[in-house]
Design an enzyme around this catalytic site. Structure first.
Site, PDB file in Angstrom:
ATOM      1  N   ASP A  10     -32.856  16.717   3.528  1.00  0.00           N
ATOM      2  CA  ASP A  10     -32.333  17.490   4.525  1.00  0.00           C
ATOM      3  C   ASP A  10     -30.678  18.074   3.888  1.00  0.00           C
ATOM      4  O   ASP A  10     -29.749  18.240   4.569  1.00  0.00           O
ATOM      5  CB  ASP A  10     -31.118  17.508   5.689  1.00  0.00           C
ATOM      6  CG  ASP A  10     -30.391  15.466   6.059  1.00  0.00           C
ATOM      7  OD1 ASP A  10     -30.812  14.737   4.368  1.00  0.00           O
ATOM      8  OD2 ASP A  10     -29.664  15.950   7.046  1.00  0.00           O
ATOM      9  N   ASP A  30     -27.430  14.029  -0.145  1.00  0.00           N
ATOM     10  CA  ASP A  30     -28.352  14.280  -1.005  1.00  0.00           C
ATOM     11  C   ASP A  30     -28.509  15.149  -1.894  1.00  0.00           C
ATOM     12  O   ASP A  30     -29.553  15.031  -2.607  1.00  0.00           O
ATOM     13  CB  ASP A  30     -28.800  15.877   0.245  1.00  0.00           C
ATOM     14  CG  ASP A  30     -29.204  15.084   1.402  1.00  0.00           C
ATOM     15  OD1 ASP A  30     -30.589  14.592   2.450  1.00  0.00           O
ATOM     16  OD2 ASP A  30     -28.472  15.432   2.588  1.00  0.00           O
ATOM     17  N   ASP A  74     -27.046   8.376   0.690  1.00  0.00           N
ATOM     18  CA  ASP A  74     -28.265   8.885   0.513  1.00  0.00           C
ATOM     19  C   ASP A  74     -28.711   8.097  -1.121  1.00  0.00           C
ATOM     20  O   ASP A  74     -30.098   8.282  -1.088  1.00  0.00           O
ATOM     21  CB  ASP A  74     -29.094  10.226   0.590  1.00  0.00           C
ATOM     22  CG  ASP A  74     -28.751  11.102   1.591  1.00  0.00           C
ATOM     23  OD1 ASP A  74     -29.269   9.632   2.611  1.00  0.00           O
ATOM     24  OD2 ASP A  74     -28.383  12.029   2.002  1.00  0.00           O
TER      25      ASP A  74
END
Length: 321
Positions: free
Chosen positions: A11, A16, A253
């Site tokens: 996302d 990310d 992440d």
């Protein structure tokens, strides 16, 4: 050298992007596709952000797939992380060279997952760094999907009932609790989970952050720009997501990605059945660890507790070289 085959579901917010760049920099990794999901920002921004990361890393040939734009039940679509990542997910930094969304593949992300796993049975590591909506859709479309992938690495959930968007709920799982429930209860492949508390407990120093971000490369320059908003949010000591998050730099992440890239990264983990609370007034979206085996589940997961920070630093530095 035989390449490690990755499917990455994101996302795409700032962390990310950091995790993606870590995978893109790993010479032993081949990314077969990147699937996009709602979460930190809208699905349109997520897709564009992935394309921006691939562009800065000169890897635009990797296919990008648009996936779910909202949770399975559609009742948590108002949850986003604009306060941390910026409204566009990457720090609201103007980018006149941003790639056009026409570069996104026409095939839906969940269908692409099933297809790619079928083409490389037992060989693909799936790394999920956002809400698990696409993964839930994939297994509903093909119940054998979990048997076709090699393993699954998740950033999400919590192990001490400490939340960052609700009292007891971590962002990714709370964004789509039903999807998280399906994945944790249906996927029977080897599963590794980097929880919220795990990432906070293994923060990096701001001294390391400065060394990392000030490398003289175009990747580091890109990261300096998109990370500025998030770094300021952390340094101001906001209590909204937990005091431990303010101790240092946490690229949530990237911990799941590091575990997928280098098996020596995780040094200790709890191996137990896990599930997600769906009905609690205060605990909806909270991950439950079944330490005593009361759920009598066959499927178990490895919930990370300790890691090799030297390995993590090496992978982080390489991401921006």
């Amino acid at each position: 050298m035989t390449k490690k085959l990755f499917l990455i579901d994101v996302d795409c917010g700032v962390d990310d992007a950091q995790a993606l760049m870590m995978a893109l920099a790993a010479p032993e990794v081949q990314i077969l596709g990147i699937t996009c999901c709602h979460g930190n920002t809208t699905i349109e921004h997520v897709c564009r952000n992935v394309l921006r990361v691939l562009q800065i890393c000169d890897r635009s040939q990797i296919p990008v797939y648009r996936g779910a734009s909202e949770p399975l039940l559609g009742d948590n679509h108002s949850i986003n992380a604009s306060y941390y990542h910026g409204k566009d997910g990457l720090g609201d930094v103007p980018d006149p060279a941003s790639p056009d969304l026409d570069y996104v593949q026409k095939e839906h992300a969940a269908l692409a997952m099933v297809r790619i796993a079928s083409e490389y049975p037992g060989q693909v590591s799936l790394v999920a760094t956002g809400p698990l909506t696409n993964l839930a859709l994939a297994v509903k479309m093909d119940p054998t999907f979990p048997q076709k992938i090699k393993n699954l690495f998740i950033m999400g959930g919590n192990m001490e009932s400490r939340g960052n968007v609700t009292a007891c709920g971590e962002f990714n799982f709370t964004s789509d609790p039903e999807a998280a429930y399906i994945v944790l209860n249906v996927y029977d492949c080897p599963t590794y989970i980097a929880t919220w508390e795990f990432t906070c407990n293994n923060y990096l120093s701001w001294t390391f952050y400065d060394e990392w971000i000030l490398q003289e490369t175009k990747k580091a320059e890109f990261m300096r720009k998109i990370s500025a908003h998030a770094a300021e949010f952390i340094k101001t000591g906001s209590s909204a997501i937990g005091a431990d998050f303010n101790k240092g730099f946490v690229s949530c992440d990237s911990y799941a990605m590091a575990a997928a890239i280098d098996k020596s990264f995780v040094t200790e983990a709890i191996n137990c059945a896990v599930s997600v609370e769906l009905n609690g007034t205060l605990t909806r979206g909270m991950m439950v660890l079944d330490i005593t085996g009361r759920l009598q589940k066959k499927n178990k997961a490895f919930v990370m507790t300790k890691c090799n920070m030297d390995t993590f630093k090496r992978l982080m530095m390489a991401a921006l070289k």
